[in-house]
Design a protein around this motif. Sequence first.
Motif, PDB file in Angstrom:
ATOM      1  N   HIS A  14     -60.923 -55.113  11.851  1.00 19.25           N
ATOM      2  CA  HIS A  14     -60.863 -53.794  11.202  1.00 19.25           C
ATOM      3  C   HIS A  14     -61.254 -52.657  12.132  1.00 19.25           C
ATOM      4  O   HIS A  14     -61.119 -51.492  11.763  1.00 19.25           O
ATOM      5  CB  HIS A  14     -61.799 -53.774   9.997  1.00 19.25           C
ATOM      6  N   ALA A  72     -58.716 -49.738  13.000  1.00 18.30           N
ATOM      7  CA  ALA A  72     -58.524 -48.867  11.839  1.00 18.30           C
ATOM      8  C   ALA A  72     -59.775 -48.034  11.575  1.00 18.30           C
ATOM      9  O   ALA A  72     -59.681 -46.853  11.209  1.00 18.30           O
ATOM     10  CB  ALA A  72     -58.166 -49.699  10.605  1.00 18.30           C
ATOM     11  N   LEU A  73     -60.950 -48.641  11.757  1.00 16.63           N
ATOM     12  CA  LEU A  73     -62.190 -47.890  11.589  1.00 16.63           C
ATOM     13  C   LEU A  73     -62.268 -46.754  12.591  1.00 16.63           C
ATOM     14  O   LEU A  73     -62.683 -45.635  12.255  1.00 16.63           O
ATOM     15  CB  LEU A  73     -63.396 -48.815  11.756  1.00 16.63           C
ATOM     16  N   SER A 133     -60.240 -43.972  11.330  1.00 16.41           N
ATOM     17  CA  SER A 133     -60.885 -43.324  10.190  1.00 16.41           C
ATOM     18  C   SER A 133     -62.035 -42.429  10.638  1.00 16.41           C
ATOM     19  O   SER A 133     -62.196 -41.307  10.137  1.00 16.41           O
ATOM     20  CB  SER A 133     -61.398 -44.391   9.217  1.00 16.41           C
ATOM     21  N   GLU A 153     -60.678 -39.257  12.170  1.00 20.77           N
ATOM     22  CA  GLU A 153     -60.222 -38.332  11.125  1.00 20.77           C
ATOM     23  C   GLU A 153     -61.405 -37.634  10.449  1.00 20.77           C
ATOM     24  O   GLU A 153     -61.360 -36.429  10.175  1.00 20.77           O
ATOM     25  CB  GLU A 153     -59.396 -39.093  10.095  1.00 20.77           C
ATOM     26  N   ARG A 154     -62.463 -38.380  10.187  1.00 23.14           N
ATOM     27  CA  ARG A 154     -63.651 -37.780   9.558  1.00 23.14           C
ATOM     28  C   ARG A 154     -64.358 -36.812  10.491  1.00 23.14           C
ATOM     29  O   ARG A 154     -64.884 -35.785  10.050  1.00 23.14           O
ATOM     30  CB  ARG A 154     -64.607 -38.885   9.103  1.00 23.14           C
ATOM     31  N   HIS A 204     -71.197 -43.289  10.702  1.00 19.82           N
ATOM     32  CA  HIS A 204     -71.068 -44.689  10.298  1.00 19.82           C
ATOM     33  C   HIS A 204     -72.410 -45.382  10.426  1.00 19.82           C
ATOM     34  O   HIS A 204     -73.099 -45.243  11.442  1.00 19.82           O
ATOM     35  CB  HIS A 204     -70.021 -45.375  11.174  1.00 19.82           C
ATOM     36  N   SER A 259     -54.535 -42.657  13.862  1.00 29.41           N
ATOM     37  CA  SER A 259     -54.920 -44.007  13.455  1.00 29.41           C
ATOM     38  C   SER A 259     -53.854 -45.031  13.795  1.00 29.41           C
ATOM     39  O   SER A 259     -54.170 -46.157  14.217  1.00 29.41           O
ATOM     40  CB  SER A 259     -55.203 -44.032  11.954  1.00 29.41           C
TER      41      SER A 259
END
Length: 262
Positions: free
Chosen positions: A13, A16-17, A20, A23-24, A208, A252
Amino acid sequence: MTSAPLSSLDTSHLPALAGSLLERLRADRIRVHAITNAAAQTFTANLLLAAGGIPSLTVAPEEVPAFTSRSDALLVNLGTLDSDRRTAIPEAIATARTHAKPWVLDPVFVEASPPRLEFARSCLAGEPHVLRCNAAEFAALAGEDATPGSIQAFAKSHGTVVALTGAVDLIADSNNVLCVENGHPLMTRVTAMGCAGTSLVAAFAALHGSAIEAAAAALLVTGVAGEIAANEANGPGTFQPAFLDALFHLDSETLVTCGRVS
């Protein structure tokens, strides 16, 4: 650094993380206060801006607590350890800890200077979320060569995550060792690439809760951007602006397609 890293953490993952978190970062305009070396200040600021964050850079001891407290994360880089930075860094670390801000230590050239090495060890007592270093810096701090086992043991004993950068990046906490294979040799031909990239580690740590995943994701982002930039650049002189452009446009889908992490 050739031993195969072992980990109980599912890494599928992580590309993809990384997307993300990028984007954040852009949406939340994460602010990083970077006490970094003189050679790295401009590139660090430009990298954060290209990624979508907000940099601040003052090293004035009387200003650092205020700038740290209003930031989302702190970067401490020991590259030019002058008197102002020596005074400001402990204040910044204390402020970050008081306000529960993640902070990252980059112990630049500690292998070259015993006083700097001693200062770096005092910084480590402040329990950085991530220690970002190369093999020579790690060996100076740990007293042994960098291997998956030694960086994991160091991470466990110091309550931190070790992000060891090189041809292949190793990222370790007390339970896992991750491997990020993205990057390009041209990244070593531009000054402050590692120093500036560490600011993205700090930014992702603010977004995170897992410091090892945040560090791996940040190194993956810079590595993929470096690969894209290398395809456009004619050499070091054109690589840096190509890198900033690649980071600015990175998405992403590209990270999931190109990310190599295990």
